[in-house]
Write a protein that holds these residues in place. Structure first.
Motif, PDB file in Angstrom:
ATOM      1  N   THR A   1     -18.801  19.137  -9.579  1.00  0.00           N
ATOM      2  CA  THR A   1     -19.553  18.886  -8.478  1.00  0.00           C
ATOM      3  C   THR A   1     -20.594  17.752  -8.711  1.00  0.00           C
ATOM      4  O   THR A   1     -20.793  16.838  -8.018  1.00  0.00           O
ATOM      5  N   GLY A   2     -21.211  17.885 -10.155  1.00  0.00           N
ATOM      6  CA  GLY A   2     -22.297  17.232 -10.335  1.00  0.00           C
ATOM      7  C   GLY A   2     -21.746  15.604 -10.828  1.00  0.00           C
ATOM      8  O   GLY A   2     -22.359  14.678 -10.448  1.00  0.00           O
ATOM      9  N   MET A   3     -20.618  15.661 -11.340  1.00  0.00           N
ATOM     10  CA  MET A   3     -20.104  14.537 -11.836  1.00  0.00           C
ATOM     11  C   MET A   3     -19.693  13.524 -10.762  1.00  0.00           C
ATOM     12  O   MET A   3     -19.611  12.191 -10.840  1.00  0.00           O
ATOM     13  N   VAL A   4     -19.334  14.308  -9.667  1.00  0.00           N
ATOM     14  CA  VAL A   4     -18.906  13.387  -8.441  1.00  0.00           C
ATOM     15  C   VAL A   4     -20.164  12.418  -8.137  1.00  0.00           C
ATOM     16  O   VAL A   4     -20.000  11.027  -8.001  1.00  0.00           O
ATOM     17  N   PHE A   5     -21.441  13.054  -8.171  1.00  0.00           N
ATOM     18  CA  PHE A   5     -22.463  12.066  -7.730  1.00  0.00           C
ATOM     19  C   PHE A   5     -22.776  10.921  -8.830  1.00  0.00           C
ATOM     20  O   PHE A   5     -23.073   9.841  -8.635  1.00  0.00           O
ATOM     21  N   ILE A   6     -22.570  11.489 -10.159  1.00  0.00           N
ATOM     22  CA  ILE A   6     -22.633  10.398 -11.254  1.00  0.00           C
ATOM     23  C   ILE A   6     -21.679   9.467 -11.165  1.00  0.00           C
ATOM     24  O   ILE A   6     -21.946   8.106 -11.120  1.00  0.00           O
ATOM     25  N   ILE A   7     -20.626   9.661 -11.044  1.00  0.00           N
ATOM     26  CA  ILE A   7     -19.434   8.620 -10.946  1.00  0.00           C
ATOM     27  C   ILE A   7     -19.490   7.804  -9.427  1.00  0.00           C
ATOM     28  O   ILE A   7     -19.459   6.798  -9.523  1.00  0.00           O
ATOM     29  N   VAL A   8     -19.914   8.448  -8.692  1.00  0.00           N
ATOM     30  CA  VAL A   8     -20.315   7.719  -7.307  1.00  0.00           C
ATOM     31  C   VAL A   8     -21.353   6.604  -7.549  1.00  0.00           C
ATOM     32  O   VAL A   8     -21.107   5.414  -6.924  1.00  0.00           O
ATOM     33  N   THR A   9     -22.006   7.017  -8.316  1.00  0.00           N
ATOM     34  CA  THR A   9     -23.254   5.892  -8.523  1.00  0.00           C
ATOM     35  C   THR A   9     -22.924   4.888  -9.628  1.00  0.00           C
ATOM     36  O   THR A   9     -23.725   4.423 -10.259  1.00  0.00           O
ATOM     37  N   ARG A  10     -21.660   5.080 -10.051  1.00  0.00           N
ATOM     38  CA  ARG A  10     -21.134   3.926 -11.069  1.00  0.00           C
ATOM     39  C   ARG A  10     -21.342   4.386 -12.425  1.00  0.00           C
ATOM     40  O   ARG A  10     -21.626   3.383 -13.271  1.00  0.00           O
ATOM     41  N   HIS A  11     -21.942   5.550 -12.611  1.00  0.00           N
ATOM     42  CA  HIS A  11     -22.299   5.903 -13.919  1.00  0.00           C
ATOM     43  C   HIS A  11     -21.136   7.112 -14.619  1.00  0.00           C
ATOM     44  O   HIS A  11     -20.138   6.996 -13.903  1.00  0.00           O
ATOM     45  N   ILE A  12     -21.469   7.403 -15.973  1.00  0.00           N
ATOM     46  CA  ILE A  12     -20.444   8.492 -16.216  1.00  0.00           C
ATOM     47  C   ILE A  12     -21.478   9.314 -17.193  1.00  0.00           C
ATOM     48  O   ILE A  12     -22.506   9.140 -17.550  1.00  0.00           O
ATOM     49  N   ASP A  13     -21.109  10.604 -17.309  1.00  0.00           N
ATOM     50  CA  ASP A  13     -21.732  11.522 -18.137  1.00  0.00           C
ATOM     51  C   ASP A  13     -20.764  12.234 -19.301  1.00  0.00           C
ATOM     52  O   ASP A  13     -19.614  13.041 -18.783  1.00  0.00           O
TER      53      ASP A  13
ATOM     54  N   VAL B   1     -32.616   9.282 -12.016  1.00  0.00           N
ATOM     55  CA  VAL B   1     -33.197  10.453 -12.819  1.00  0.00           C
ATOM     56  C   VAL B   1     -32.972  11.590 -12.322  1.00  0.00           C
ATOM     57  O   VAL B   1     -32.399  12.560 -12.695  1.00  0.00           O
ATOM     58  N   LYS B   2     -32.947  11.695 -10.834  1.00  0.00           N
ATOM     59  CA  LYS B   2     -32.863  12.866 -10.091  1.00  0.00           C
ATOM     60  C   LYS B   2     -31.351  13.115 -10.206  1.00  0.00           C
ATOM     61  O   LYS B   2     -30.747  14.419 -10.234  1.00  0.00           O
ATOM     62  N   ILE B   3     -30.376  12.261 -10.058  1.00  0.00           N
ATOM     63  CA  ILE B   3     -28.972  12.639 -10.344  1.00  0.00           C
ATOM     64  C   ILE B   3     -28.586  13.304 -11.537  1.00  0.00           C
ATOM     65  O   ILE B   3     -27.811  14.237 -11.673  1.00  0.00           O
ATOM     66  N   PHE B   4     -29.008  12.795 -12.705  1.00  0.00           N
ATOM     67  CA  PHE B   4     -28.749  13.215 -13.985  1.00  0.00           C
ATOM     68  C   PHE B   4     -29.414  14.575 -14.258  1.00  0.00           C
ATOM     69  O   PHE B   4     -28.959  15.544 -14.911  1.00  0.00           O
ATOM     70  N   ALA B   5     -30.769  14.948 -13.754  1.00  0.00           N
ATOM     71  CA  ALA B   5     -31.395  16.111 -13.652  1.00  0.00           C
ATOM     72  C   ALA B   5     -30.535  17.009 -13.014  1.00  0.00           C
ATOM     73  O   ALA B   5     -30.518  18.270 -13.397  1.00  0.00           O
ATOM     74  N   LEU B   6     -30.017  16.811 -11.874  1.00  0.00           N
ATOM     75  CA  LEU B   6     -29.162  17.452 -10.968  1.00  0.00           C
ATOM     76  C   LEU B   6     -27.848  18.106 -11.746  1.00  0.00           C
ATOM     77  O   LEU B   6     -27.611  19.178 -12.084  1.00  0.00           O
ATOM     78  N   MET B   7     -27.447  17.097 -12.521  1.00  0.00           N
ATOM     79  CA  MET B   7     -26.171  17.427 -13.594  1.00  0.00           C
ATOM     80  C   MET B   7     -26.378  18.318 -14.672  1.00  0.00           C
ATOM     81  O   MET B   7     -25.664  19.197 -15.046  1.00  0.00           O
ATOM     82  N   GLY B   8     -27.766  18.231 -15.145  1.00  0.00           N
ATOM     83  CA  GLY B   8     -28.072  19.164 -16.294  1.00  0.00           C
ATOM     84  C   GLY B   8     -28.611  20.658 -15.599  1.00  0.00           C
ATOM     85  O   GLY B   8     -27.989  21.421 -16.308  1.00  0.00           O
ATOM     86  N   VAL B   9     -29.004  20.575 -14.382  1.00  0.00           N
ATOM     87  CA  VAL B   9     -28.966  21.946 -13.784  1.00  0.00           C
ATOM     88  C   VAL B   9     -27.638  22.719 -13.730  1.00  0.00           C
ATOM     89  O   VAL B   9     -27.284  23.789 -13.938  1.00  0.00           O
TER      90      VAL B   9
ATOM     91  N   ALA C   1     -32.368  20.826 -16.812  1.00  0.00           N
ATOM     92  CA  ALA C   1     -32.904  19.795 -15.782  1.00  0.00           C
ATOM     93  C   ALA C   1     -33.654  18.965 -16.672  1.00  0.00           C
ATOM     94  O   ALA C   1     -33.678  17.590 -16.134  1.00  0.00           O
ATOM     95  N   LEU C   2     -34.348  19.289 -17.623  1.00  0.00           N
ATOM     96  CA  LEU C   2     -35.283  18.443 -18.640  1.00  0.00           C
ATOM     97  C   LEU C   2     -34.394  17.410 -19.103  1.00  0.00           C
ATOM     98  O   LEU C   2     -34.593  16.197 -19.332  1.00  0.00           O
ATOM     99  N   ILE C   3     -33.188  18.089 -19.903  1.00  0.00           N
ATOM    100  CA  ILE C   3     -32.624  17.236 -20.755  1.00  0.00           C
ATOM    101  C   ILE C   3     -31.627  16.020 -19.718  1.00  0.00           C
ATOM    102  O   ILE C   3     -31.753  14.846 -20.080  1.00  0.00           O
ATOM    103  N   GLY C   4     -31.276  16.431 -18.695  1.00  0.00           N
ATOM    104  CA  GLY C   4     -30.772  15.577 -17.379  1.00  0.00           C
ATOM    105  C   GLY C   4     -31.484  14.388 -17.184  1.00  0.00           C
ATOM    106  O   GLY C   4     -31.131  13.273 -17.313  1.00  0.00           O
ATOM    107  N   ALA C   5     -32.860  14.893 -16.975  1.00  0.00           N
ATOM    108  CA  ALA C   5     -33.686  13.956 -16.357  1.00  0.00           C
ATOM    109  C   ALA C   5     -34.246  12.982 -17.353  1.00  0.00           C
ATOM    110  O   ALA C   5     -34.430  11.905 -17.298  1.00  0.00           O
ATOM    111  N   PHE C   6     -34.100  13.296 -18.562  1.00  0.00           N
ATOM    112  CA  PHE C   6     -34.400  12.449 -19.708  1.00  0.00           C
ATOM    113  C   PHE C   6     -33.223  11.538 -20.068  1.00  0.00           C
ATOM    114  O   PHE C   6     -33.429  10.192 -20.139  1.00  0.00           O
TER     115      PHE C   6
END
Lengths: 252, 432
Positions: free
Chosen positions: B70-82, B326-334, B130-135
């Protein structure tokens, strides 16, 4: 001057910006009054879009000052520009193709419910209301804007700029992609907004547009301002000479 | 405006059944594919695939990957990848395992089995994620390092950070309450499951009704009432059917007997007990609802999709796309941290290889679920369905007895095929 109808809205004073050693805008000054249309003319690459993107917050000037109603302001990003009631219709329209008309119209300024959630229904209702005035044939409210025609997309971009009580409107080649009927509609809109006391910068490379719609015209060439003239005082050929040769018009 | 557009204002042609129901055709295709997979495996395993027991297992095996998808959806939607989600899961899991087995009981002197232990451990894990994701998000958004590189580096860094934290040891057993988030060790039982099912049904019906009322209030077109009833019927049957199936999975008699003997009692004749809904599945459902709400009804979600559709337009509309990253990746970290709770609780311990290759499963689930790598398109429920399809394929093949290497070959081929079908579908329907 004949074009000056109201108070001074915008003064861009001695603006410079360069990209990697190229002086895209080189000590240029332009101004705009309430209820006035100022055309910005010049070849591709003359620096007119760059100049205007400094006003809309897309670029930050290296030097120079922007004053709004006489007061110096700092415009560092598009949010600052919007705060000063500067709205821009970009040549590329700057629409998110995957979202519908209402989401694009309110992008960055969504209407929210008391719970802070996005209120799509209210935004769609507002969009239907404004589109009924602007473009009564517009029907595709639930389709992503990628499914719209060029004219429909243009009207979404225009609606976005005029909905939020803009005082200063920047139109970058607003009719470039339009047919004659739609171009006529944009002309009428410009007259209407002008009558409401809105100041408009109109970027164009079509001299006839400028002669017809503008009060004054500023011509740029190679990043420098060639000169600013009252449209009523010059002929098409005078403007052409300024654009092509960079030659200021004869005094008088 | 143009003359051609006047035609489109003419009355629309007669609408097909699917249009009337306003059902997403792609979603329907995915559900169809999922049902087909289940039926085929059910035949191949002589009916062992669609037993309450296997459906229960399938569900709890899917949860961890589905949460991250579910978090990866936001990341890929914004043209990133994790690429680092599996490694991040391992680090969060290691941190939580050490917190509950070493730091809290011994260093802080709370002792083993303190009631606060699991909650503090989970909080520490979520903050860590959250911290690692935000980083990661800061490196990508503000320092403009491509997400592929940041998270490829992150994959190595966090996989081995987890190893370093635990010295490579398996850490366990984890706290008893903590283990309840894993699946079989924490289920609601029959009655509570029915209560949850009925509440979900009531919520779904209310949602349908509220949406219709809102449309009527704004004079928007609504679907015919029979279409609403059909839709409500299908949703209701799905919810209650799911609860019924999980309730049909009963705790084995011998295990029950042992439980009674441990308490010094004798098991009454004919006593049975159902597992019912696992807590981990409830966690997934809650996350799915919250993430869907975020995607559709918050400014943050709107900006995620706008940025994916046209990053320049988003920026020019005054959206702070760097902070958004930053917020998207922090959410992914959570979400990785929550996944780590479920994954380690299911194993009842933290092992060094936890979450290995999860990044690929998570990306595959999102992509099979219709998230476009070009950005701007994707749904939460699609990604969860994608995770379910992947897991069904994997465990189905294991049940049939397909060799392990062949299993992975099939899963890899299915991923590529799913994207191909999606591309063909989009080209046919003219969607971008």
């Amino acid at each position: 001057m004949a074009g000056q109808q109201g108070e001074k809205l915008v003064e861009m004073d001695d603006i410079c910006i360069s990209f990697g050693g190229v002086h895209a805008v080189d000590h240029v000054s332009v101004d705009l009054h309430a209820g006035e249309v100022v055309g910005l003319l010049g070849h591709n690459g003359a620096g007119k879009s760059t100049l205007i993107k400094i006003l809309s917050g897309a670029y930050k000037a290296d030097s120079g000052e922007i004053r709004i109603k006489g007061a110096p302001v700092k415009i560092e990003n598009p949010r600052d520009a919007r705060r000063h009631k500067i709205e821009t219709i970009y040549q590329t329209l700057a629409l998110a193709d995957n979202l519908d008309a209402a989401s694009n119209l309110f992008l960055g300024r969504e209407l929210v419910t008391p719970l802070g959630l996005v209120d799509d229904d209210a935004m769609e209702a507002e969009t239907r209301r404004i589109m009924a005035q602007l473009n009564p044939n517009f029907r595709k409210f639930n389709a992503p804007v990628s499914a719209l025609s060029g004219g429909q997309r243009q009207s979404v971009a225009i609606a976005r700029a005029v909905y939020f009580d803009a005082q200063i409107l920047i139109m970058d080649e607003p009719t470039a992609a339009l047919g004659p009927h739609e171009t006529q509609m944009v002309s009428e809109l410009i007259q209407r907004l002008k009558a409401q006391g809105i100041g408009i910068f109109l970027i164009s490379h079509d001299i006839h547009d400028v002669m017809k719609l503008c009060d004054r015209a500023s011509v740029m060439k190679n990043g420098k301002l060639v000169g600013t003239v009252d449209v009523a005082d010059v002929t098409d050929d005078d403007l052409l000479g300024m654009i092509i040769l960079g030659k200021p018009p004869k005094a008088g | 405006m143009a003359h051609s557009e006047i035609d489109s204002a003419a009355p629309a042609p007669r609408r097909s059944l699917l249009q009337t129901l306003e059902i997403d055709l792609r979603l329907l295709g995915m559900i169809g594919a999922f049902i087909l997979v289940c039926l085929v495996f059910n035949v191949l395993t002589d009916g062992r695939f669609l037993t309450p027991r296997n459906i229960f297992n399938l569900t709890i095996q899917t949860v961890s990957v589905a949460i991250m998808a579910t978090g990866m959806v936001f990341i890929i939607v914004t043209r990133h990848i994790d690429l680092s989600v599996g490694a991040l899961l391992a680090t969060c899991s290691a941190v939580m395992a050490m917190t509950q087995t070493e730091i809290l009981p011994y260093l802080l002197g709370l002792g083993l089995g303190h009631p606060l232990t699991p909650w503090i451990a989970i909080a520490v894990g979520v903050i860590c994620g959250a911290l690692i994701g935000a980083f990661h998000g800061w490196l990508i958004g503000y320092l403009t390092i491509p997400a592929f590189i940041v998270t490829l580096g992150g994959l190595l860094v966090w996989r081995n950070a987890a190893w370093y934290i635990t010295s490579g040891k398996t850490i366990g057993p984890l706290d008893d309450t903590f283990q309840k988030f894993g699946g079989i060790n924490g289920t609601l039982g029959a009655s509570a499951s029915w209560v949850v099912g009925l509440l979900a049904l009531a919520g779904a019906l209310f949602g349908l009704w509220a949406a219709r009322r809102n449309k009527i209030r704004h004079d928007f077109p609504v679907k015919p009432i029979w279409a609403e009833v059909v839709l409500a019927g299908v949703i209701g049957a799905a919810i209650l059917g799911f609860v019924a199936v999980l309730n049909a999975y009963e705790v084995p008699a011998r295990r029950l007997q042992r439980l009674f003997e441990m308490r010094g009692e004798v098991m009454p004749e004919g006593f049975t007990q159902s597992y019912g809904l696992p807590i981990s599945v409830l966690v997934l459902i809650a996350i799915a609802i919250v993430m869907t709400l975020i995607a559709r009804r918050t400014r943050f979600g709107r900006y995620v999709f706008a940025t994916g559709g046209n990053p320049d337009a988003a920026e020019l509309s005054g959206i702070n796309t760097r902070w958004l990253t930053v917020k998207i990746f922090a959410l992914m970290g959570v979400l990785c941290a929550i996944s780590a709770v479920v994954a380690s609780a299911r194993l009842t311990n933290h092992s060094n290889d936890i979450g290995t290759l999860d990044e690929l499963r998570v990306i595959a689930a999102a992509v099979i679920g219709g998230t476009a790598l070009a950005g701007g398109m994707g749904t939460i429920h699609g990604a969860i369905l994608g995770a379910l399809i992947m897991q069904s394929l994997q465990s189905g093949m294991a049940m049939v007895g397909v060799d392990a290497p062949l299993q992975n070959i099939v899963v890899g081929a299915v991923l590529v095929l799913a994207v191909l079908i999606d591309i063909i579908y989009r080209r046919r329907t003219g969607a971008a």
